[in-house]
Motif scaffolding. Structure first.
Motif, mmCIF file in Angstrom:
data_model
loop_
_atom_site.group_PDB
_atom_site.id
_atom_site.type_symbol
_atom_site.label_atom_id
_atom_site.label_comp_id
_atom_site.label_asym_id
_atom_site.label_seq_id
_atom_site.Cartn_x
_atom_site.Cartn_y
_atom_site.Cartn_z
ATOM 1 N N ASP A 1 14.147 4.438 2.695
ATOM 2 C CA ASP A 1 14.392 3.948 1.559
ATOM 3 C C ASP A 1 13.578 2.622 1.612
ATOM 4 O O ASP A 1 12.994 2.136 2.489
ATOM 5 N N TYR A 2 13.526 2.009 0.277
ATOM 6 C CA TYR A 2 12.718 0.796 0.274
ATOM 7 C C TYR A 2 13.698 -0.259 -0.081
ATOM 8 O O TYR A 2 14.895 -0.321 -0.784
ATOM 9 N N VAL A 3 13.242 -1.718 0.398
ATOM 10 C CA VAL A 3 14.200 -2.867 0.090
ATOM 11 C C VAL A 3 13.056 -3.874 -0.054
ATOM 12 O O VAL A 3 11.918 -3.734 -0.016
ATOM 13 N N VAL A 4 13.773 -5.188 -0.674
ATOM 14 C CA VAL A 4 12.692 -6.084 -1.039
ATOM 15 C C VAL A 4 12.288 -6.644 0.293
ATOM 16 O O VAL A 4 13.157 -6.906 1.130
ATOM 17 N N GLY A 5 10.853 -7.117 0.250
ATOM 18 C CA GLY A 5 10.391 -7.334 1.792
ATOM 19 C C GLY A 5 10.412 -9.266 1.770
ATOM 20 O O GLY A 5 10.908 -9.713 1.007
ATOM 21 N N ARG A 6 10.234 -9.362 2.981
ATOM 22 C CA ARG A 6 10.368 -10.867 3.574
ATOM 23 C C ARG A 6 9.461 -11.532 2.612
ATOM 24 O O ARG A 6 9.594 -12.744 2.539
ATOM 25 N N ARG A 7 8.314 -11.198 2.296
ATOM 26 C CA ARG A 7 7.156 -11.989 1.664
ATOM 27 C C ARG A 7 7.821 -12.643 0.449
ATOM 28 O O ARG A 7 7.292 -13.869 0.015
ATOM 29 N N LEU A 8 8.524 -11.747 -0.451
ATOM 30 C CA LEU A 8 9.101 -12.420 -1.487
ATOM 31 C C LEU A 8 10.018 -13.392 -1.050
ATOM 32 O O LEU A 8 10.066 -14.325 -1.890
ATOM 33 N N TRP A 9 10.987 -13.241 -0.244
ATOM 34 C CA TRP A 9 11.716 -14.317 0.282
ATOM 35 C C TRP A 9 11.125 -15.751 0.434
ATOM 36 O O TRP A 9 11.362 -16.573 0.108
ATOM 37 N N ASP A 10 9.813 -15.391 1.123
ATOM 38 C CA ASP A 10 9.172 -16.768 1.697
ATOM 39 C C ASP A 10 8.550 -17.121 0.354
ATOM 40 O O ASP A 10 8.517 -18.594 0.105
ATOM 41 N N HIS B 1 3.990 5.984 -6.321
ATOM 42 C CA HIS B 1 3.835 6.051 -4.760
ATOM 43 C C HIS B 1 2.640 5.040 -4.384
ATOM 44 O O HIS B 1 2.723 4.320 -3.217
ATOM 45 N N ARG B 2 1.675 5.037 -5.189
ATOM 46 C CA ARG B 2 0.487 4.333 -4.935
ATOM 47 C C ARG B 2 0.690 2.728 -4.916
ATOM 48 O O ARG B 2 0.417 1.985 -3.908
ATOM 49 N N LEU B 3 1.303 2.391 -5.846
ATOM 50 C CA LEU B 3 1.858 0.807 -6.005
ATOM 51 C C LEU B 3 2.672 0.478 -5.022
ATOM 52 O O LEU B 3 2.811 -0.743 -4.573
ATOM 53 N N VAL B 4 3.868 1.346 -4.725
ATOM 54 C CA VAL B 4 4.812 0.802 -3.449
ATOM 55 C C VAL B 4 3.770 0.845 -2.229
ATOM 56 O O VAL B 4 4.170 -0.080 -1.572
ATOM 57 N N GLY B 5 3.016 1.667 -1.909
ATOM 58 C CA GLY B 5 2.178 1.509 -0.770
ATOM 59 C C GLY B 5 1.453 0.151 -0.709
ATOM 60 O O GLY B 5 1.457 -0.660 0.429
ATOM 61 N N GLU B 6 1.040 -0.344 -1.695
ATOM 62 C CA GLU B 6 0.440 -1.545 -1.971
ATOM 63 C C GLU B 6 1.368 -2.677 -1.682
ATOM 64 O O GLU B 6 1.032 -3.668 -0.922
ATOM 65 N N LEU B 7 2.541 -2.529 -2.337
ATOM 66 C CA LEU B 7 3.483 -3.735 -2.055
ATOM 67 C C LEU B 7 4.089 -3.790 -0.940
ATOM 68 O O LEU B 7 4.402 -4.851 -0.205
ATOM 69 N N VAL B 8 4.201 -2.777 -0.091
ATOM 70 C CA VAL B 8 4.730 -2.445 1.304
ATOM 71 C C VAL B 8 3.408 -3.289 2.080
ATOM 72 O O VAL B 8 3.875 -3.975 2.891
ATOM 73 N N ALA B 9 2.309 -2.937 1.882
ATOM 74 C CA ALA B 9 1.232 -3.421 2.678
ATOM 75 C C ALA B 9 1.333 -5.159 2.444
ATOM 76 O O ALA B 9 1.049 -5.697 3.467
ATOM 77 N N PHE B 10 1.589 -5.658 1.082
ATOM 78 C CA PHE B 10 1.559 -6.927 1.030
ATOM 79 C C PHE B 10 2.803 -7.631 1.415
ATOM 80 O O PHE B 10 2.895 -8.909 1.959
ATOM 81 N N GLY B 11 3.863 -6.925 1.889
ATOM 82 C CA GLY B 11 5.362 -7.472 2.225
ATOM 83 C C GLY B 11 6.209 -7.840 1.216
ATOM 84 O O GLY B 11 7.289 -8.363 1.477
ATOM 85 N N ALA B 12 5.785 -7.280 -0.091
ATOM 86 C CA ALA B 12 6.778 -7.396 -1.055
ATOM 87 C C ALA B 12 7.919 -6.536 -1.167
ATOM 88 O O ALA B 12 9.053 -6.739 -1.696
#
Length: 259
Positions: A66-75, A47-58
């Motif tokens: 639900d969660y999906v891969v973020g635009r930051r990883l695509w970029d 839960h903690r790491l997912v929150g950080e990954l969402v804040a980063f855009g990953a």
């Protein structure tokens, strides 16, 4: 499950990466509980790491939670050499090929025992196409994949032929039959498929070479190859020669496919 990263000595980086690795072709959207289980992490840690990954855009959270891969990883992925050098060299020729055929155009490289699609132009014809940029498909089911497999090291061919999964009723799953096809690909300079990846779709593909090495493949997806195959092969070969001339040595060295 994608893996287990819950051991006490596992680094924070490894745990975060295990969350990203939980996504694949069959798991594009995951609830937190699914993400936690597939990553093999305690719920609180995930839960903690997912929150950080969402804040980063990953990662990104959908309206349904639900969660999906973020635009930051695509970029970031677009900066990889396999995307930049090859795609930039090939882009004008892909558009010319599309203009000449109005078919779906594929540019692909081999990634281990899979074909990795690095670019695609969607054709006008109503043909089922399952690939997308960045997706991976079995080598033995696609035209571009057969080209890459035909020119792959023997150990790669052996690994693929030992696990010929069936995708449609027309997928080649007999090792002897596929080996004969691969020999013809090397001899003739092109590969074809007939409804082997998706029903209603045929494909034809040619290699892209750097010197003696086949480093990528260029292909078309069409409803039928019965009457158009010679014309499509000729168009592909013209485009392939243009891409080969446009590719510089440094670009090719940076995206040579992994074994």
């Amino acid at each position: 499950m994608a893996g287990n990263s819950s051991s006490p000595g596992t680094s924070v980086t490894a745990r975060a990466l295990s969350l990203l690795a939980a996504f694949d072709e069959e798991h594009r959207r995951l609830a937190l509980s699914e993400l936690t289980a597939r990553a093999g992490l305690p719920l609180a840690t995930a839960h903690r790491l997912v929150g950080e990954l969402v804040a980063f855009g990953a990662l990104a959270r959908t309206s349904g939670g639900d969660y999906v891969v973020g635009r930051r990883l695509w970029d970031l992925g677009l900066l990889a050499p396999v995307q930049t050098g090859l795609r930039e060299a090939a882009s004008p020729f892909l558009h010319d090929l599309y203009g000449a055929t109005l078919a779906t155009v594929h540019l692909a490289v081999r990634d281990g025992t899979s074909v990795l699609y690095v670019d695609r132009l969607r054709g006008h014809a109503s043909v089922p196409v399952v690939s997308s940029i960045g997706s991976r498909l079995p080598l033995h089911t696609t035209g571009v994949g057969k080209v890459l497999l035909a020119h792959a090291p023997a150990e790669v061919q052996d690994a693929v032929l030992a696990n010929l999964t069936r995708v449609t009723p027309y997928t080649i799953t007999q090792p002897g039959t596929l080996r004969r096809q691969l020999s013809r690909v090397v001899r003739d300079g092109y590969a074809t498929t007939v409804e082997e990846m998706s029903l209603g779709a045929c494909s034809v593909a040619v290699p892209l070479r750097r010197g003696e090495d086949v480093v990528a493949s260029l292909g078309l997806v069409v409803p039928s190859l019965r009457t158009e195959r010679p014309r499509l092969v000729a168009a592909l070969q013209v485009a392939a020669r243009g891409i080969e001339r446009a590719m510089g040595p440094a670009a090719v060295q940076s995206w040579g496919q992994p074994v």
